[in-house]
Write a protein that holds these residues in place. Structure first.
Motif, PDB file in Angstrom:
ATOM      1  N   LEU A  15       0.819  -1.221   0.000  1.00 32.19           N
ATOM      2  CA  LEU A  15       0.000   0.000   0.000  1.00 32.19           C
ATOM      3  C   LEU A  15       0.852   1.270   0.000  1.00 32.19           C
ATOM      4  O   LEU A  15       0.338   2.372  -0.128  1.00 32.19           O
ATOM      5  N   GLN A 113      -3.657  -9.317  -3.011  1.00 31.89           N
ATOM      6  CA  GLN A 113      -3.207  -8.176  -3.802  1.00 31.89           C
ATOM      7  C   GLN A 113      -4.348  -7.644  -4.679  1.00 31.89           C
ATOM      8  O   GLN A 113      -4.513  -6.436  -4.825  1.00 31.89           O
ATOM      9  N   ARG A 114      -5.128  -8.556  -5.210  1.00 36.17           N
ATOM     10  CA  ARG A 114      -6.289  -8.149  -6.015  1.00 36.17           C
ATOM     11  C   ARG A 114      -7.269  -7.344  -5.163  1.00 36.17           C
ATOM     12  O   ARG A 114      -7.804  -6.316  -5.608  1.00 36.17           O
ATOM     13  N   ASP A 115      -7.493  -7.781  -3.918  1.00 38.06           N
ATOM     14  CA  ASP A 115      -8.423  -7.060  -3.043  1.00 38.06           C
ATOM     15  C   ASP A 115      -7.840  -5.735  -2.566  1.00 38.06           C
ATOM     16  O   ASP A 115      -8.588  -4.784  -2.315  1.00 38.06           O
ATOM     17  N   LEU A 116      -6.509  -5.670  -2.455  1.00 37.23           N
ATOM     18  CA  LEU A 116      -5.875  -4.379  -2.150  1.00 37.23           C
ATOM     19  C   LEU A 116      -6.181  -3.379  -3.255  1.00 37.23           C
ATOM     20  O   LEU A 116      -6.539  -2.227  -2.985  1.00 37.23           O
ATOM     21  N   GLU A 117      -6.035  -3.827  -4.492  1.00 43.08           N
ATOM     22  CA  GLU A 117      -6.288  -2.938  -5.633  1.00 43.08           C
ATOM     23  C   GLU A 117      -7.749  -2.559  -5.742  1.00 43.08           C
ATOM     24  O   GLU A 117      -8.083  -1.433  -6.122  1.00 43.08           O
ATOM     25  N   ALA A 118      -8.630  -3.511  -5.377  1.00 42.63           N
ATOM     26  CA  ALA A 118     -10.076  -3.246  -5.431  1.00 42.63           C
ATOM     27  C   ALA A 118     -10.562  -2.519  -4.186  1.00 42.63           C
ATOM     28  O   ALA A 118     -11.743  -2.169  -4.086  1.00 42.63           O
ATOM     29  N   ARG A 119      -9.645  -2.295  -3.206  1.00 45.29           N
ATOM     30  CA  ARG A 119      -9.981  -1.620  -1.943  1.00 45.29           C
ATOM     31  C   ARG A 119     -11.094  -2.361  -1.194  1.00 45.29           C
ATOM     32  O   ARG A 119     -12.048  -1.768  -0.710  1.00 45.29           O
TER      33      ARG A 119
END
Length: 407
Positions: A15, A113-119
């Motif tokens: 992040l 990581q995908r959920d980090l990008e999707a917040r």
């Protein structure tokens, strides 16, 4: 033996946020091997070790199985056969279930990581619902990362709702609950913590006194936002904006609890809500075994916050009683925190967030005037014992009268 950096350290690096605490997991090792390398054991329930030089915690990869109620109702199994993926799947959120080796190669079996990008704050597996503390943890993460646009995934919120309805939250110890609550209140958006708890039904279970404020109207002339629950969240938000300490933030959350007791036929007025709310504030304080400084300030703010708002109108005798209630002569800092809570309350009204609060300086001036009364001349006049106390009170009252006339 393979060592991985896991959890928050990986999440925050991705992040671009500062990494403070680092957790390590060791795969393919035994307790004996760790001891042979100089690691010091500290884990009681499962194998955790302190690094011989850095002092950081290293845990053997483990699995867990639900074996009872509450946060502690788990059986852990650690062995060299437990894989990294098996260790990561027992974690709460996908963004906390990633690992890195010493070359920063990412292991991300659950798409963190995908959920980090999707917040998105999304649970790793259905086992999420086995630990009621995770309801509070997810709400806390929502408060921490709200400024980055994070929200709770609908399916995770549904699991949190099921946990709230299952009586599992009641198995949480006061100490564990308070640890999460206090950390959440110190986040940048603490009001989001309350909003998420309310959205999943947990607020009604954990703090029904706060939950009862939503839908209760206040006089629009004083409170353009009208809803008492919305006002409470706004006051909490102001406390965070103004970097207030935990004592003030806790007092801000509880200051209006008495309004939840007002009969509907008396709405939107809330006569004597300050005194009515004290028993509710005491109940919440006791439920979570809140630290004494937080308890005391919450009760004092609950009882006297309207005095703060009407500071200029108070008679010198009432002003002196207020100062004495706070023991302002021996504990000046507590009175400063009271003033701060009153100011946050005033700013926590729709459209009035930037309005000045002259009562703050007036109250500080009153405290200084009363504190400046010299005791030595009274001793020289022969006053002692109870008579000295009365003489000091008279002089302080005189000083406050003069202060009020000049202000």
């Amino acid at each position: 033996m393979r060592i991985y950096k896991v959890g928050g350290a990986v999440r925050d690096r991705l992040l671009g946020k500062p990494v403070t605490d680092i957790d390590w997991v060791v795969v393919g090792a035994t307790t004996e091997e760790m001891l042979a390398k100089g690691f010091r054991p500290v884990g009681v329930d499962f194998p955790v070790f302190l690094h011989p030089k850095s002092g950081e915690e290293y845990a053997l990869a483990r699995t867990e199985r639900k074996s009872g109620r509450g946060y502690g109702g788990f059986t852990f199994h650690a062995s060299p056969e437990v894989t990294l993926e098996e260790d990561l799947i027992r974690r709460d959120l996908t963004i906390n279930a990633m690992a890195e080796d010493d070359q920063q190669n990412l292991t991300d079996p659950y798409h963190g990581q995908r959920d980090l990008e999707a917040r998105l704050l999304r649970h790793v597996s259905p086992a999420f619902a086995e630990d009621p503390l995770r309801v509070l943890r997810v709400a806390r993460f929502a408060a921490r990362y709200a400024t980055l646009g994070f929200t709770v995934a609908p399916e995770t919120l549904e699991l949190m709702r099921q946990l709230s309805e299952s009586n599992e939250l009641e198995a949480l110890t006061p100490e564990r609950s308070w640890k999460e609550i206090s950390r959440a209140l110190m986040e940048d958006q603490p009001q989001v913590f309350v909003e998420v708890l309310r959205a999943c039904g947990a607020l009604k279970v954990l703090m029904p006194e706060v939950d009862a404020l939503f839908g209760v109207p206040q006089p629009p002339a004083h409170h353009p936002e009208i809803d008492t629950g919305a006002h409470t969240l706004s006051v909490l938000q102001q406390a965070a904006i103004h970097k207030q300490p935990l004592t003030v933030r806790w007092a801000c959350l509880l200051h209006d609890l008495g309004k939840g007791l007002t009969p509907e036929q008396e709405w939107p007025r809330h006569i004597a809500h300050e005194f009515k709310g004290l028993k509710l504030i005491k109940a919440v304080n006791e439920r979570f075994k809140v630290p004494r400084d937080c308890q005391e300030l919450a009760l004092l703010v609950g009882e006297y916050h309207t005095h703060g708002h009407r500071a200029h109108e108070l008679k010198p005798s009432t002003l002196l009683e207020l100062l004495q209630s706070f023991d302002v002569f021996r504990r000046p800092q507590r009175f400063e925190e009271f003033i701060a809570a009153c100011e946050m309350d005033a700013r926590g009204r729709k459209g009035l967030e930037e309005k000045s609060y002259p009562q703050a300086d007036y109250l500080r001036g009153a405290a200084t005037a009363a504190r400046n009364v010299a005791v030595q001349p009274l001793l020289e006049q022969g006053f002692k014992g109870p008579e000295l106390g009365e003489a000091i009170k008279r002089e302080r009252l005189k000083a406050l009268k003069t202060y009020k006339e000049k202000a």
